[in-house]
Design an enzyme around this catalytic site. Sequence first.
Site, short mmCIF file in Angstrom:
data_model
loop_
_atom_site.label_atom_id
_atom_site.label_comp_id
_atom_site.label_asym_id
_atom_site.label_seq_id
_atom_site.Cartn_x
_atom_site.Cartn_y
_atom_site.Cartn_z
N HIS A 34 -91.92 -22.57 32.09
CA HIS A 34 -90.85 -22.06 32.11
C HIS A 34 -90.68 -21.54 33.69
CE1 HIS A 34 -92.62 -18.15 31.52
NE2 HIS A 34 -93.00 -18.28 30.64
N LYS A 35 -89.36 -20.77 33.83
CA LYS A 35 -88.95 -20.48 35.40
C LYS A 35 -89.97 -19.38 35.74
CE LYS A 35 -84.11 -21.36 35.25
NZ LYS A 35 -82.68 -20.77 35.17
N GLY A 36 -90.61 -18.77 35.05
CA GLY A 36 -91.52 -17.55 35.14
C GLY A 36 -92.80 -18.41 35.97
N HIS A 37 -93.28 -19.29 35.39
CA HIS A 37 -94.47 -20.14 35.94
C HIS A 37 -93.96 -20.80 37.26
CE1 HIS A 37 -95.52 -20.56 31.41
NE2 HIS A 37 -96.22 -19.84 31.90
N GLN A 61 -109.52 -17.57 23.64
CA GLN A 61 -108.81 -16.26 23.71
C GLN A 61 -107.85 -16.03 22.50
OE1 GLN A 61 -106.96 -17.73 27.48
NE2 GLN A 61 -104.92 -16.66 26.96
N GLY A 148 -98.98 -13.52 36.72
CA GLY A 148 -97.63 -12.98 36.41
C GLY A 148 -98.18 -11.60 35.74
N SER A 186 -91.22 -15.79 28.57
CA SER A 186 -92.73 -16.22 27.68
C SER A 186 -92.34 -17.48 27.13
CB SER A 186 -92.97 -15.10 26.93
OG SER A 186 -93.91 -15.60 25.91
N SER A 187 -93.62 -18.23 26.93
CA SER A 187 -93.70 -19.46 26.01
C SER A 187 -93.39 -19.18 24.83
CB SER A 187 -94.93 -20.15 26.26
OG SER A 187 -95.27 -20.42 27.55
#
Length: 283
Positions: A34-37, A61, A148, A186-187
């Site tokens: 998404h735009k965060g990545h 994880q 992030g 967030s995904s």
Amino acid sequence: MKIFKYKNELKVYLQDLKAQKKTIGLVPTMGALHKGHLSLISQAKKINDIIVVSIFVNPTQFDNNDDLIKYPKTIENDIKLLESVFCDVLFYPSVKEIYNEKIVADTFDFDGLEHKMEGKFRDGHFNGVGTIVKTLFEIVAPHRAYFGQKDFQQLQIIKKMVKKHRINIKIKGCSIFREEDGLAMSSRNARLIEQQREAAPFIYKTLKEVRKKFGVENPNNLTQWVEDQFKKYPLFTLEYFTIADEKTLETIKNKESGKKYRAFIAIFVGKIRLIDNIRLHNL
């Protein structure tokens, strides 16, 4: 954009670039981009010649197998997004390529950072994070790696790992990228149904109120206030809220001048777990 599925082929390709004095920036992800990545990639492009993005949903994880199974996988769209921002290299390995036949995390000592917040609720999570990040560092050997600040505890743990293992990579923490209504990207947001998505910005709204009140309110009183706020909303289940020292991640009882503090929160919206945090102004 070049796509590699095998670590040895990627290593050879990057060695040639490093021989040409090219600098490498790594952005590790689990996909569902998404735009965060994309903002991390944008930061990396400012000072690196070659950008490598990894997409790997890391099984070690996840403490909840259901969460692992349901984690969004959108590789075709991810590739289109990466091409749109002129990413140079995508590393997209299989689980077998990373772990061989034995899907087990290594054990790390992060000087207690791993036992705070997320570590209390997600058994073994940071061993899994440390294992995959260290493995990616060994494969890519970048000059810099970008993470992030939404996963601020993870960021601090990776910095600790790099220091303790004397890994010569600069770790760059990048600002949280938010939707227009404040929800941290967030995904997992894609899994929210309409009613949940409409309610979710309340998380960030609450954090902003905490930041306003932090100058005059006692941290314990603020924590109680947050717990009371979420009791009013049946859509949410508050897993934890804490005000902690940024460096040690220790929950604080009193403020001290010269120290940096941050408020951290984890919320279940139905069965979907969301986290967020905000830096607090300290006089």
